[in-house]
Enzyme design. Structure first.
Site, short mmCIF file in Angstrom:
data_model
loop_
_atom_site.label_atom_id
_atom_site.label_comp_id
_atom_site.label_asym_id
_atom_site.label_seq_id
_atom_site.Cartn_x
_atom_site.Cartn_y
_atom_site.Cartn_z
N ASP A 107 -14.12 0.41 -10.47
CA ASP A 107 -15.52 0.01 -10.46
C ASP A 107 -16.49 1.12 -10.78
O ASP A 107 -17.67 1.02 -10.49
CB ASP A 107 -15.87 -0.61 -9.10
CG ASP A 107 -15.71 0.39 -7.97
OD1 ASP A 107 -15.27 1.53 -8.24
OD2 ASP A 107 -16.02 0.05 -6.83
N VAL A 113 -16.74 -5.57 -10.72
CA VAL A 113 -17.36 -4.27 -10.45
C VAL A 113 -18.47 -4.38 -9.39
O VAL A 113 -18.85 -3.40 -8.78
CB VAL A 113 -17.93 -3.60 -11.73
CG1 VAL A 113 -16.82 -3.23 -12.69
CG2 VAL A 113 -18.98 -4.48 -12.40
N LYS A 155 -12.53 5.40 -13.07
CA LYS A 155 -11.77 4.79 -11.97
C LYS A 155 -11.27 3.42 -12.42
O LYS A 155 -12.03 2.46 -12.47
CB LYS A 155 -12.66 4.65 -10.72
CG LYS A 155 -11.98 4.06 -9.48
CD LYS A 155 -12.90 4.22 -8.26
CE LYS A 155 -12.23 3.82 -6.96
NZ LYS A 155 -12.12 2.37 -6.78
N ASP A 213 0.87 -1.18 0.00
CA ASP A 213 0.00 0.00 0.00
C ASP A 213 0.91 1.23 0.00
O ASP A 213 1.99 1.19 0.58
CB ASP A 213 -0.89 0.01 1.25
CG ASP A 213 -2.07 0.97 1.14
OD1 ASP A 213 -3.21 0.50 1.04
OD2 ASP A 213 -1.83 2.20 1.14
#
Lengths: 287, 287
Positions: free
Chosen positions: A170, A236, A174, A104
């Site tokens: 999703d 999604v 994006k 991350d």
């Protein structure tokens, strides 16, 4: 809950606000309702932030069962926010993943993820780059929150034979993957008309070949064909997943008792006497 | 309630199930939500069966202020179910109606309506036919619930100069007036694209002239022009009415205290630590 003949319909209220996080709020704000087809009465109101994390992870792991390389053990998770642990646990349950490589941009998120998964049977490595995280893994899960066309994975990071579980992209505008990765992958989706608008494949031509996951699950289409193939599940989130999650919750209510009754609907003794109900209520002292 | 910057959006969940009444349930089942634009967090969950009755009646009476004959005192109400009293009271407040002629195929509904309005300043007559009810009135309100193309008013029942407040016809296949009445009337609507699908005017050609109520209210169009004219408000219910009602309710909460806090959303101390919140909750004894 009022009785129902069992035919239910539902809806989900959901918002994605990546900026919420900075104010200590959930990025995904969601709740859902199940209602009775026969009477139109709402039967269940449930939070869906947790349910969304659960059913997104369940669907991802289900897809991987059909698409990931046989014997997959190692998974990279890029983006270690609110949904990451759910993904890890679902993949362990359905595909046998037991080695995680976490990355991350905020290392404390990876540390939080590792801490939460401690003692749950994972060998966990916190990585310092995305490139490092994907080293030697069978499955790459991307589950970042930023609402932009980002490039979490560049083309050179993805070797042959990998399964990519792309969760974060999703909505329109994006995405997480470089377009070139998509062009090298066999792409599996929940529902093409929706995914072409919301998913990674919004970057591709509208007629780019994709396979629907249900076709693989029912044997009408093939999942992974070769060990070298790159498979991509362009997640999604599809309505039936949420609907199933809500029905599952409802089925658990009686046994767990984990619910409260809401006094949400006007309920006069005689349905046509709505006004009379108010008149009588006004005569009673406040509870 | 969480704080908001004041920008709100909302939705209404609403079902019309005329058969519900036989099972002792509300025909109109509704609730609504207001949410914060900035964060996507829901701010208010409210019942809307009563609110729908209130804002439908308020809109009807508002329309009549501009459309009914000057000095109107007498109104027929055909259909004396859940919404009838709300209509009567709104018309009294905004247009000065104080004589009611009630008719319902079920006389007990009319008796219920008369009983509920007792002592509220109306001279009330219960009638045995629709024809009887419209005798000598200035305004005819039709507010029946049956989901079919009915003929609550036939052409011969409507004399010149009357204002018709047609409330009950509000979805495809559900109308109350004979088409010939529409052809003799000047028709006023909330929002033409919606009313042409849901309202009485679904019986007319798609290009039939109608006037939008807001144009009359802002002086851009004329309401009633002559004493002989038949005016018709083809009410179907428009989103801004519900949105206004919900905001009104929200504005009253602090002063009245008539609300309860709902624990609807997952609320971890650290938003990315949704899973950790569940882990910690599992360690605590049930409340």
């Amino acid at each position: 809950m009022p009785t129902s003949d069992g035919r239910l319909y539902g809806f989900k209220y959901v918002n994605g606000h990546p900026k919420n996080m900075r104010e200590g709020r959930q990025t995904v704000t969601a709740f859902g309702v199940l209602a009775d087809v026969g009477s139109g009465y709402p039967m269940l109101l449930s939070e869906m932030t947790i349910l969304t994390a659960l059913c997104t992870a369940a669907t991802s792991a289900l897809a991987a069962k059909y698409l990931a390389p046989k014997g997959s053990r190692a998974m990279a998770i890029i983006g270690n926010g609110a949904q990451s642990e759910f993904q890890a646990i679902a993949f362990k349950a359905l595909t046998g993943i037991d080695r995680l490589r976490l990355y991350d941009i905020d290392r404390s998120a990876s540390e939080k993820c590792a801490r939460n998964l401690f003692g749950k049977g994972f060998d966990i490595t916190i990585c310092t780059t995305g490139q490092d995280a994907v080293e030697g893994v069978d499955i790459i899960t991307t589950v970042t929150a930023d609402k932009q066309c980002a490039t979490i994975l560049t083309d050179n990071m993805v070797g042959s034979g990998v399964h990519i579980n792309a969760v974060g992209g999703d909505c329109p505008g994006k995405t997480e993957l470089h377009r070139d990765i998509l062009l090298r992958s066999d792409i599996f989706v929940e529902f093409p008309p929706q995914t072409r608008i919301e998913g990674e494949i919004q970057q591709l031509d509208a007629d780019h070949t994709v396979t629907e996951l249900w076709q693989v699950m029912t044997g009408q289409a093939q999942g992974r064909k070769t060990p070298e193939q790159i498979t991509l599940f362009d997640s999604v989130g599809f309505a039936t997943e949420d609907f199933s999650a809500l029905r599952y919750v409802r089925d658990q209510l009686k046994a767990t008792g984990l619910y409260e009754e809401l006094d949400l609907l006007a309920d006069p003794d005689e349905p046509r006497d709505l006004f009379g109900m108010l008149l009588r209520a006004a005569l009673q002292p406040a509870a």
